[in-house]
Design a protein around this motif. Sequence first.
Motif, short mmCIF file in Angstrom:
data_model
loop_
_atom_site.label_atom_id
_atom_site.label_comp_id
_atom_site.label_asym_id
_atom_site.label_seq_id
_atom_site.Cartn_x
_atom_site.Cartn_y
_atom_site.Cartn_z
N LEU A 43 72.20 58.32 75.12
CA LEU A 43 73.05 57.13 75.23
C LEU A 43 74.46 57.42 74.69
O LEU A 43 75.45 56.98 75.27
N LYS A 44 74.52 58.16 73.60
CA LYS A 44 75.83 58.50 73.03
C LYS A 44 76.63 59.37 74.00
O LYS A 44 77.84 59.16 74.17
N GLU A 45 75.96 60.32 74.63
CA GLU A 45 76.64 61.18 75.61
C GLU A 45 77.20 60.37 76.78
O GLU A 45 78.23 60.72 77.36
N LEU A 46 76.51 59.28 77.11
CA LEU A 46 76.93 58.43 78.23
C LEU A 46 77.95 57.38 77.81
O LEU A 46 78.36 56.55 78.63
N GLY A 47 78.35 57.41 76.55
CA GLY A 47 79.37 56.46 76.07
C GLY A 47 78.83 55.31 75.25
O GLY A 47 79.59 54.48 74.76
N GLY A 48 77.50 55.25 75.12
CA GLY A 48 76.87 54.17 74.35
C GLY A 48 76.46 53.01 75.23
O GLY A 48 77.10 52.73 76.24
N PRO A 49 75.39 52.32 74.84
CA PRO A 49 74.90 51.21 75.67
C PRO A 49 75.69 49.93 75.45
O PRO A 49 76.16 49.64 74.35
N ASP A 50 75.83 49.16 76.51
CA ASP A 50 76.40 47.82 76.43
C ASP A 50 75.30 46.77 76.34
O ASP A 50 75.49 45.70 75.75
N ILE A 51 74.18 47.06 76.98
CA ILE A 51 73.06 46.12 77.08
C ILE A 51 71.78 46.86 76.69
O ILE A 51 71.56 48.00 77.14
N VAL A 52 70.97 46.23 75.86
CA VAL A 52 69.67 46.79 75.50
C VAL A 52 68.61 45.73 75.73
O VAL A 52 68.71 44.61 75.21
N VAL A 53 67.60 46.07 76.53
CA VAL A 53 66.47 45.17 76.75
C VAL A 53 65.22 45.87 76.23
O VAL A 53 64.85 46.95 76.70
N LEU A 54 64.59 45.24 75.25
CA LEU A 54 63.44 45.83 74.56
C LEU A 54 62.14 45.22 75.08
O LEU A 54 61.84 44.05 74.82
N VAL A 55 61.41 46.01 75.81
CA VAL A 55 60.09 45.63 76.30
C VAL A 55 59.08 46.50 75.56
O VAL A 55 59.27 47.72 75.45
N THR A 56 58.03 45.90 75.05
CA THR A 56 57.03 46.66 74.30
C THR A 56 55.64 46.49 74.91
O THR A 56 55.46 45.69 75.83
N GLY A 57 54.68 47.21 74.37
CA GLY A 57 53.32 47.18 74.89
C GLY A 57 52.57 45.91 74.53
O GLY A 57 53.01 45.11 73.70
N ARG A 58 51.43 45.77 75.14
CA ARG A 58 50.57 44.62 74.89
C ARG A 58 49.71 44.85 73.65
O ARG A 58 49.52 45.99 73.23
N PRO A 59 49.15 43.77 73.07
CA PRO A 59 48.23 43.95 71.95
C PRO A 59 46.93 44.58 72.42
O PRO A 59 46.65 44.61 73.63
N PRO A 60 46.13 45.09 71.49
CA PRO A 60 44.86 45.72 71.88
C PRO A 60 43.95 44.75 72.62
O PRO A 60 43.94 43.55 72.35
N ASN A 61 43.20 45.28 73.54
CA ASN A 61 42.19 44.51 74.27
C ASN A 61 40.80 44.87 73.75
O ASN A 61 40.60 45.97 73.24
N PRO A 62 39.83 43.97 73.89
CA PRO A 62 39.95 42.62 74.44
C PRO A 62 40.58 41.67 73.44
O PRO A 62 40.56 41.92 72.24
N LEU A 63 41.14 40.57 73.94
CA LEU A 63 41.68 39.54 73.06
C LEU A 63 40.55 38.86 72.31
O LEU A 63 39.45 38.69 72.84
N ARG A 64 40.83 38.46 71.06
CA ARG A 64 39.77 37.89 70.22
C ARG A 64 40.25 36.63 69.52
O ARG A 64 41.46 36.42 69.32
N ASP A 65 39.29 35.80 69.08
CA ASP A 65 39.61 34.67 68.23
C ASP A 65 40.21 35.18 66.92
O ASP A 65 39.94 36.31 66.49
N THR A 66 40.99 34.34 66.27
CA THR A 66 41.73 34.77 65.09
C THR A 66 40.83 35.37 64.02
O THR A 66 41.11 36.45 63.48
N LEU A 67 39.74 34.71 63.67
CA LEU A 67 38.88 35.21 62.61
C LEU A 67 38.06 36.42 63.03
O LEU A 67 37.47 37.10 62.18
N ASP A 68 38.04 36.69 64.32
CA ASP A 68 37.38 37.91 64.80
C ASP A 68 38.33 39.11 64.80
O ASP A 68 37.90 40.23 65.08
N GLU A 69 39.58 38.87 64.48
CA GLU A 69 40.54 39.98 64.37
C GLU A 69 40.42 40.59 62.97
O GLU A 69 41.30 40.44 62.12
N ASN A 70 39.31 41.25 62.73
CA ASN A 70 39.03 41.79 61.40
C ASN A 70 38.98 43.31 61.38
O ASN A 70 38.49 43.91 60.43
#
Length: 257
Positions: free
Chosen positions: A79-106
């Motif tokens: 990015l520095k070589e290209l002059g630096g970014p003007d716009i950054v969009v941060l997309v990240t991964g999903r949480p672990p599967n399978p999805l669980r009830d809150t108290l089952d996230e142990n």
Amino acid sequence: MDLGIAGKLALVTASSGGMGRNIAHSLAAEGANVVLFARSADKLQAVAEEIEKKHGVKAVAVAGSMLETADVRRLAGTLKELGGPDIVVLVTGRPPNPLRDTLDENDESRWTEAYQTQLWAVVQVMNAVAPLMLPRGWGRIIAVTSASAKEPMALHALSTVFRSGVAAYMKGLSKEIGHTGITINCVGPALIDTSHRTGKSAYTAEQTKHRESLTPLGRMGTQEELCGVIAFLASRQAGFVNGSTIQVEGGMGNSLF
């Protein structure tokens, strides 16, 4: 409407497919050059070639992981070589599967994975990339979180906790560096159709009907609609939107703010 980003340089993470790829296309369609960052080198290069051919802009593929310090430093170097970014969009991964009830996230390993994938990955990229933007006097940083970060949903404890952390991190940063001309916002999607990944819906007909019933609009949101909100936040016209989270969930939530 001219969004005023033609010729700008945009970084989009997790852009070898899915939402990240679609976001990169939407910014390129407005004339922005793009740097694509994801782990799969072959897929990433294919997307870069696809974008250049379709939109006539420059697209650079940088293969690497948001969790690997060396990869993120290499990204920052490009990015520095290209002059630096003007716009950054941060997309990240999903949480672990399978999805669980809150108290089952142990399971500590699931919490650790979700923290690294959804929160630490954002912090690490920002630590390396944001300093490149500060001297430019203009910039747009957008993190894709989840509607659950604002209004918790069943089975989404991991996403709620760590994507809320991203929103808090971005809010704080927006106050610290807003004077440089950089705006920082989040987009919180839910009920967005993901059939683009496989060419068919990820849900059964019954599940789709239920999800459609969760919003007053009675349907799923499209990738185009989500990407349109992100493109607007990246635009010249969005210069007075800062430190906000824009919900893209068809009115599913009940909160006033």
